[in-house]
Design a protein around this motif. Structure first.
Motif, PDB file in Angstrom:
ATOM      1  N   TRP A 146       0.200  -1.780  -9.664  1.00  0.00           N
ATOM      2  CA  TRP A 146      -0.503  -0.911  -8.734  1.00  0.00           C
ATOM      3  C   TRP A 146      -1.857  -0.498  -9.307  1.00  0.00           C
ATOM      4  N   LEU A 185       0.844  -1.187   0.000  1.00  0.00           N
ATOM      5  CA  LEU A 185       0.000   0.000   0.000  1.00  0.00           C
ATOM      6  C   LEU A 185       0.881   1.239   0.000  1.00  0.00           C
ATOM      7  N   GLN A 225      -2.328  -4.031   3.846  1.00  0.00           N
ATOM      8  CA  GLN A 225      -3.071  -3.402   2.757  1.00  0.00           C
ATOM      9  C   GLN A 225      -4.542  -3.195   3.106  1.00  0.00           C
ATOM     10  N   THR A 226      -5.093  -4.072   3.911  1.00  0.00           N
ATOM     11  CA  THR A 226      -6.513  -3.986   4.260  1.00  0.00           C
ATOM     12  C   THR A 226      -6.754  -3.428   5.658  1.00  0.00           C
ATOM     13  N   ASP A 230      -0.404  -5.679  -6.053  1.00  0.00           N
ATOM     14  CA  ASP A 230      -0.806  -7.089  -5.996  1.00  0.00           C
ATOM     15  C   ASP A 230       0.331  -8.053  -6.284  1.00  0.00           C
ATOM     16  N   GLU A 289      -2.734   0.352  -4.407  1.00  0.00           N
ATOM     17  CA  GLU A 289      -2.583  -1.003  -3.876  1.00  0.00           C
ATOM     18  C   GLU A 289      -1.777  -1.855  -4.851  1.00  0.00           C
ATOM     19  N   GLY A 314      -9.092  -1.177   3.406  1.00  0.00           N
ATOM     20  CA  GLY A 314      -8.999  -1.945   2.183  1.00  0.00           C
ATOM     21  C   GLY A 314      -9.726  -1.313   1.031  1.00  0.00           C
ATOM     22  N   GLY A 341      -6.577   3.185  -5.083  1.00  0.00           N
ATOM     23  CA  GLY A 341      -7.446   2.878  -3.945  1.00  0.00           C
ATOM     24  C   GLY A 341      -8.145   4.141  -3.488  1.00  0.00           C
TER      25      GLY A 341
END
Length: 218
Positions: free
Chosen positions: A168, A143, A187-188, A164, A162, A212, A171
């Protein structure tokens, strides 16, 4: 007559001497090989036996790409980052670190690099190039939030992205645009706090929590 053993089931302990009191606080560790400021870091939680630092500013040489690993006692130099930079953010752990963003006049970086415990490889770039940003999470769930999109003079942003593990995506934006802020969490479940809202000394004490999807005031 009642005795302590009869009541509690065991005798009162006795010592031949007073015990050494335990202490909680900081203790000296080994010095870094490359002195620097405005660097990125990752840490093996919990504890402090597997740290990772990277990038930063080495005076008077300028931005550095030096990487070092900590084993609980001393720092060991590792393979350098691809891009030398300062004012970057970091996430992850020593064997799976993440470095992103950064900035030094007149450049703001979007580059992302991933560390596998030995060397760095390039990952997907930030959608918003920036330095002095906040970061949290892991290598595959990172994040990035806030920061300065123009290194000098500062230009604050509320952008959140965000990661993965390969790219990116945008968010929810921070309620308070700022740079030079602190951050932590995942991240959440992240937290952003402090920072500058305008060119110094316009500082803020605002705290925000990320669930998140969006930020809420803390």
């Amino acid at each position: 007559m009642s005795t302590y053993k009869g009541i509690k089931g065991f005798k009162v302990q006795s010592l031949s001497a007073d015990p050494v009191p335990s202490t909680v606080g900081w203790a000296s560790g080994g010095s870094m090989n490359t002195g620097r400021r405005e660097l990125g870091a990752a840490n093996q939680a919990p504890g402090h036996s597997a740290g990772l630092i990277f990038g930063g500013y080495k005076s008077p040489a300028g931005p550095t790409n030096a990487t070092e690993e900590y084993n609980g006692t001393s720092w060991t130099s590792s393979n350098n980052m691809t891009t030398s930079r300062q004012r970057l953010a970091g996430a992850g752990i020593q064997t799976a670190g993440l470095a992103f963003g950064g900035g030094y006049p007149p450049t703001a970086h979007s580059e992302t690099e991933e560390y596998d415990g030995s060397s760095w490889t390039n990952g997907g770039g930030l959608g918003t190039a920036r330095g002095r940003l906040g970061g949290s999470g892991t290598q595959t769930a990172g994040l990035a939030f806030g920061g300065s999109t123009v290194a000098e003079p500062p230009s604050k942003t509320n952008a959140t992205e965000e990661y993965d593990g390969s790219s990116w995506t945008a968010g929810g934006v921070l309620s308070v645009s700022r740079f030079m802020l602190g951050g932590g969490g995942t991240q959440t479940s992240a937290i952003a706090f402090g920072g500058n809202t305008n060119p110094p000394p316009a500082r803020t004490d605002a705290t925000e929590e990320y669930g998140g999807t969006s930020w809420t005031t803390g």
